[in-house]
Design an enzyme around this catalytic site. Structure first.
Site, PDB file in Angstrom:
ATOM      1  N   ASN A 164      29.766  11.570  40.179  1.00 32.16           N
ATOM      2  CA  ASN A 164      30.193  12.964  40.229  1.00 32.16           C
ATOM      3  C   ASN A 164      31.594  13.028  39.631  1.00 32.16           C
ATOM      4  OD1 ASN A 164      31.008  15.534  40.842  1.00 32.16           O
ATOM      5  ND2 ASN A 164      30.934  15.279  43.074  1.00 32.16           N
TER       6      ASN A 164
ATOM      7  N   LYS B 118      33.337  15.532  39.071  1.00 37.69           N
ATOM      8  CA  LYS B 118      34.124  16.656  39.612  1.00 37.69           C
ATOM      9  C   LYS B 118      34.816  17.399  38.449  1.00 37.69           C
ATOM     10  CE  LYS B 118      34.375  14.272  43.994  1.00 37.69           C
ATOM     11  NZ  LYS B 118      35.096  14.029  45.249  1.00 37.69           N
TER      12      LYS B 118
ATOM     13  N   HIS C  98      28.236  20.256  48.110  1.00 38.15           N
ATOM     14  CA  HIS C  98      29.319  19.266  48.216  1.00 38.15           C
ATOM     15  C   HIS C  98      30.403  19.818  49.149  1.00 38.15           C
ATOM     16  CE1 HIS C  98      32.590  16.579  47.206  1.00 38.15           C
ATOM     17  NE2 HIS C  98      31.681  15.766  46.684  1.00 38.15           N
TER      18      HIS C  98
ATOM     19  N   GLU D 201      33.456  19.826  48.944  1.00 38.94           N
ATOM     20  CA  GLU D 201      34.521  20.567  48.252  1.00 38.94           C
ATOM     21  C   GLU D 201      34.077  21.997  47.971  1.00 38.94           C
ATOM     22  OE1 GLU D 201      35.042  17.627  45.195  1.00 38.94           O
ATOM     23  OE2 GLU D 201      35.888  16.266  46.692  1.00 38.94           O
TER      24      GLU D 201
ATOM     25  N   GLU E  18      28.174  12.225  52.795  1.00 37.05           N
ATOM     26  CA  GLU E  18      29.556  12.027  52.367  1.00 37.05           C
ATOM     27  C   GLU E  18      30.492  12.489  53.481  1.00 37.05           C
ATOM     28  OE1 GLU E  18      29.641  12.018  47.716  1.00 37.05           O
ATOM     29  OE2 GLU E  18      30.080  14.015  48.472  1.00 37.05           O
TER      30      GLU E  18
ATOM     31  N   GLY F  57      37.766  10.534  48.461  1.00 30.67           N
ATOM     32  CA  GLY F  57      39.021  10.505  47.719  1.00 30.67           C
ATOM     33  C   GLY F  57      40.190   9.964  48.524  1.00 30.67           C
TER      34      GLY F  57
ATOM     35  N   SER G 177      34.690   7.195  48.654  1.00 31.28           N
ATOM     36  CA  SER G 177      35.470   6.003  48.292  1.00 31.28           C
ATOM     37  C   SER G 177      34.598   4.782  48.049  1.00 31.28           C
ATOM     38  CB  SER G 177      36.538   5.709  49.353  1.00 31.28           C
ATOM     39  OG  SER G 177      37.444   6.795  49.451  1.00 31.28           O
TER      40      SER G 177
HETATM   41  P1  13P Z   1      35.232   9.548  45.876  1.00 34.99           P
HETATM   42  O1  13P Z   1      34.285   8.462  45.451  1.00 34.99           O
HETATM   43  O2  13P Z   1      36.321   9.820  44.913  1.00 34.99           O
HETATM   44  O3  13P Z   1      35.696   9.347  47.290  1.00 34.99           O
HETATM   45  O4  13P Z   1      34.365  10.913  45.913  1.00 34.99           O
HETATM   46  C1  13P Z   1      33.160  10.923  46.578  1.00 34.99           C
HETATM   47  C2  13P Z   1      32.461  12.205  46.284  1.00 34.99           C
HETATM   48  O5  13P Z   1      32.877  13.248  46.752  1.00 34.99           O
HETATM   49  C3  13P Z   1      31.313  12.161  45.391  1.00 34.99           C
HETATM   50  O6  13P Z   1      30.632  13.378  45.386  1.00 34.99           O
END
Ligand code: 13P
Length: 266
Positions: A10, A12, A100, A102, A182, A188, A228
């Site tokens: 992803n 983002k 997601h 976010e 997640e 992150g 992560s």
């Molecule tokens: P990270 O791998 O940067 O923690 O992000 C995970 C994520 O949100 C994937 O959709």
């Protein structure tokens, strides 16, 4: 049953057009197409980069899927800023991420929205990577499992077992709905869930799927871990019986790391 793992990146809101093409090309240059005999590979760039990224993979005959990071449930119309399922199909997406954390956190996406998006994808012949996950405060209060399993039920509400378990993407390929667990506190942050924490939750999710769709379908559905994930922890996470791959953010932005994560699934 042995489920085929899926490694998904992803991206983002990262990469300009040129950067996206370079990243896709670097992945492709270091990718052996035979790997996809034993692992499915998916890249989810920003919408504006779906077409050029797919062009790179198709030109190189790489069986790497592309998916969107979000989708709207109406097929077309006056919905400024949105992208529809037919538009994603047109640029050869196989799926979209939905729900997601976010999007839930920053853009107010609700469980009901996620469910509408899942239905729209299904009706359009694409699969959803439906994200679920608890905040740190929910975990600390001891309510993580209940919270996450309720998100799973809401995301797939109204689906028949055959819809969850068999979504026809192309004539020769049948793909299924996917859950990505997640935990928000691990995204992150560099703080990965322990393999045991991730396994416990993914097992609870599978039990929920079994309750909704029957044990056989639940056994065939893939559950990804995200938060992560990196080259240092991927092996331990993938060794868990209910973790069928990863949804990777930061580490998917580096071609060499993403390729290593894919190879960890072989
Ligand atoms: P990270 O791998 O940067 O923690 O992000 C995970 C994520 O949100 C994937 O959709």
């Amino acid at each position: 049953m042995a489920r085929k793992p899926l490694m998904a990146g992803n991206w983002k809101m990262n990469n300009t057009y040129a950067e996206a093409v370079v990243l896709a090309q670097t992945i492709s240059n270091n990718f052996d197409k035979h790997w996809t005999d034993s692992v499915d590979v998916l890249v989810c760039p920003p919408s504006i980069d779906l077409k050029p990224v797919n062009t790179v993979f198709e030109f190189d005959h790489q069986p790497i899927q592309i998916g969107a990071q979000n989708v709207y449930w109406e097929p077309k119309g006056a919905f400024t800023g949105e992208v529809s399922v037919p538009m994603l199909k047109d640029v050869h997406c196989t799926c979209s991420i939905v729900g997601h954390s976010e999007r839930r956190g920053y853009f107010g996406e609700t469980n009901e929205d996620v469910n509408r998006k899942v239905r729209a994808l299904l009706d359009g012949g694409l699969y959803a990577v439906a994200c679920v996950g608890e905040s740190l405060s929910v975990r600390d209060e001891g309510g993580a499992e209940e919270f996450v399993c309720a998100q799973v039920r809401a995301a797939f509400a109204g689906l028949e077992p055959e819809e969850a378990g068999k979504c026809v993407v192309a004539e020769d390929k049948i793909r299924k709905m996917i859950i990505a667990y997640e935990p928000i506190w691990a995204i992150g942050t560099g703080r990965t869930a322990t393999p045991e924490q991730a396994q416990d939750m993914c097992a609870a999710i599978r039990t929920t799927l079994a309750d909704m769709f029957g044990a056989e379908t639940a056994d065939e559905m893939r559950i990804l871990y995200g938060g992560s994930m990196n080259v240092g922890n991927v092996e331990q996470l993938l060794a868990q019986p209910d973790i069928d791959g990863g949804l990777v953010g930061g580490a998917s932005l580096k071609a060499d790391q993403f390729v290593q994560l894919v190879k960890a699934c072989l």
